[in-house]
Scaffold this motif. Structure first.
Motif, PDB file in Angstrom:
ATOM      1  N   LYS A 176      13.133  21.813  43.086  1.00 46.78           N
ATOM      2  CA  LYS A 176      11.856  21.373  42.519  1.00 46.78           C
ATOM      3  C   LYS A 176      10.669  21.753  43.393  1.00 46.78           C
ATOM      4  N   ARG A 177      10.930  22.027  44.633  1.00 45.99           N
ATOM      5  CA  ARG A 177       9.862  22.429  45.555  1.00 45.99           C
ATOM      6  C   ARG A 177       9.708  23.951  45.647  1.00 45.99           C
ATOM      7  N   LYS A 178      10.355  24.655  44.728  1.00 46.22           N
ATOM      8  CA  LYS A 178      10.270  26.117  44.662  1.00 46.22           C
ATOM      9  C   LYS A 178      10.809  26.788  45.921  1.00 46.22           C
ATOM     10  N   VAL A 179      11.781  26.134  46.540  1.00 39.80           N
ATOM     11  CA  VAL A 179      12.512  26.732  47.659  1.00 39.80           C
ATOM     12  C   VAL A 179      13.906  27.068  47.141  1.00 39.80           C
ATOM     13  N   THR A 180      14.264  28.331  47.171  1.00 41.32           N
ATOM     14  CA  THR A 180      15.569  28.739  46.664  1.00 41.32           C
ATOM     15  C   THR A 180      16.548  28.939  47.815  1.00 41.32           C
ATOM     16  N   VAL A 181      17.819  28.715  47.510  1.00 38.26           N
ATOM     17  CA  VAL A 181      18.893  28.872  48.497  1.00 38.26           C
ATOM     18  C   VAL A 181      20.007  29.673  47.843  1.00 38.26           C
ATOM     19  N   ASN A 182      20.293  30.830  48.384  1.00 41.67           N
ATOM     20  CA  ASN A 182      21.346  31.680  47.848  1.00 41.67           C
ATOM     21  C   ASN A 182      22.214  32.223  48.975  1.00 41.67           C
ATOM     22  N   ALA A 183      23.367  32.741  48.597  1.00 41.11           N
ATOM     23  CA  ALA A 183      24.281  33.332  49.572  1.00 41.11           C
ATOM     24  C   ALA A 183      24.656  34.741  49.121  1.00 41.11           C
ATOM     25  N   VAL A 184      24.839  35.609  50.086  1.00 39.73           N
ATOM     26  CA  VAL A 184      25.291  36.975  49.847  1.00 39.73           C
ATOM     27  C   VAL A 184      26.639  37.134  50.546  1.00 39.73           C
ATOM     28  N   ALA A 185      27.638  37.584  49.782  1.00 36.61           N
ATOM     29  CA  ALA A 185      28.998  37.674  50.307  1.00 36.61           C
ATOM     30  C   ALA A 185      29.444  39.134  50.400  1.00 36.61           C
ATOM     31  N   PRO A 186      29.248  39.766  51.551  1.00 32.99           N
ATOM     32  CA  PRO A 186      29.682  41.156  51.702  1.00 32.99           C
ATOM     33  C   PRO A 186      31.206  41.256  51.813  1.00 32.99           C
ATOM     34  N   GLY A 187      31.724  42.386  51.340  1.00 37.31           N
ATOM     35  CA  GLY A 187      33.109  42.738  51.582  1.00 37.31           C
ATOM     36  C   GLY A 187      33.191  43.582  52.838  1.00 37.31           C
ATOM     37  N   PHE A 188      33.858  44.718  52.762  1.00 37.97           N
ATOM     38  CA  PHE A 188      33.978  45.603  53.922  1.00 37.97           C
ATOM     39  C   PHE A 188      32.717  46.450  54.051  1.00 37.97           C
ATOM     40  N   ILE A 189      31.935  46.173  55.084  1.00 38.79           N
ATOM     41  CA  ILE A 189      30.683  46.874  55.347  1.00 38.79           C
ATOM     42  C   ILE A 189      30.798  47.578  56.696  1.00 38.79           C
ATOM     43  N   LYS A 190      30.345  48.812  56.765  1.00 40.42           N
ATOM     44  CA  LYS A 190      30.390  49.551  58.027  1.00 40.42           C
ATOM     45  C   LYS A 190      29.464  48.899  59.047  1.00 40.42           C
ATOM     46  N   SER A 191      30.049  48.347  60.101  1.00 44.20           N
ATOM     47  CA  SER A 191      29.265  47.676  61.143  1.00 44.20           C
ATOM     48  C   SER A 191      30.147  47.489  62.365  1.00 44.20           C
ATOM     49  N   ASN A 240      30.814  43.975  47.279  1.00 41.77           N
ATOM     50  CA  ASN A 240      32.090  44.360  47.876  1.00 41.77           C
ATOM     51  C   ASN A 240      32.751  45.561  47.211  1.00 41.77           C
ATOM     52  N   GLY A 241      31.973  46.315  46.412  1.00 33.26           N
ATOM     53  CA  GLY A 241      32.524  47.508  45.789  1.00 33.26           C
ATOM     54  C   GLY A 241      33.548  47.237  44.706  1.00 33.26           C
TER      55      GLY A 241
END
Length: 245
Positions: A176-191, A240-241
């Motif tokens: 309601k305060r216009k603050v969003t919360v999301n998650a990003v779930a990577p798979g196998f990433i070159k790092s 994650n492809g």
């Protein structure tokens, strides 16, 4: 003049570095770049960010240390009364892989503390201001391991799974305060984190037949940090492809 900042934890290398650069390039955010130990890498990343014509300040702290996080971010706020942190990227995380039966207590605690308590500490430190200004973006970098589990990573899967659940709950509290919360779930990433993986063997399981690039994760995070994503909250988005959905 009021300056808008994005705080990226664990931002000196890998996915965090790519995200910091993309937020500067795409959205013009000034960057608060958190690092824990690798100051040389942080300085190199800072140079690249400044080249995007934005400001970049380095903040050295351990995200798992509640007092340290609170103190440093409070000091920054006092020194910058006109400026604001609009975006928080909870990216810092570590792995201590091994079969659960052999997992040492310290390896369990350190992985949980960095990802889960790091989420708590950093989000607590910036959330009140986001709610006051009625705008903010919290984006948690989780993992494929937190969704499907991964053998040899019970501690990491537990930590990331908990952050996923926290993402969904917090999104409902503060939407309601216009603050969003999301998650990003990577798979196998070159790092650095996947440098020792058998890429040739693992990519056979991935429909797109390759590991992802850090820039591809950063592109998704940039979208979620922008106003274009204003009707998305409480989501966990896989990148994650096609390995898992």
């Amino acid at each position: 003049m009021k300056l808008k900042y994005a705080l990226v934890t664990g931002g000196s290398r890998g996915i965090g570095k790519a995200i910091a650069l993309k937020l500067a390039e795409d959205l013009g955010y000034n960057i608060l770049l958190n690092f824990h130990s690798d100051e040389n890498a942080a300085l190199e990343t800072q140079k690249l960010i400044v080249a995007k014509q934005v400001r970049c300040e380095l903040l050295k702290f351990d995200v798992s240390n509640t007092e340290e996080v609170s103190q440093l971010l409070e000091e920054w706020a006092i020194k910058n009364p006109e400026n604001t942190i609009e975006v928080l990227i909870n990216n810092a995380g570590i792995t201590k892989d091994g079969l659960f039966i052999w997992t040492k207590p310290e390896d369990w605690r350190s992985v949980i503390n960095t990802s889960l308590n790091g989420f708590y500490n950093c989000s607590q430190a910036v959330l009140k201001n986001m709610l006051t200004q009625r705008y903010g973006r919290i984006i948690n970098i989780v993992s494929l391991s937190g969704l499907k589990g991964n053998p040899g990573q019970v501690n990491y899967s537990a930590a990331k799974g908990a952050v996923i659940a926290a993402t969904k709950a917090l999104a409902q509290e503060i939407g309601k305060r216009k603050v969003t919360v999301n998650a990003v779930a990577p798979g196998f990433i070159k790092s650095d984190m996947t440098a020792d993986f058998d890429e040739a063997s693992l990519k056979k399981m991935i429909p797109l037949n390759r590991f992802g690039e850090t820039e591809e994760v950063a592109n998704l995070v940039s979208f979620l940090a922008s106003e274009k994503s204003s009707y998305i909250t409480g989501e966990v988005i896989n990148i994650n492809g096609g390995l898992y959905s």
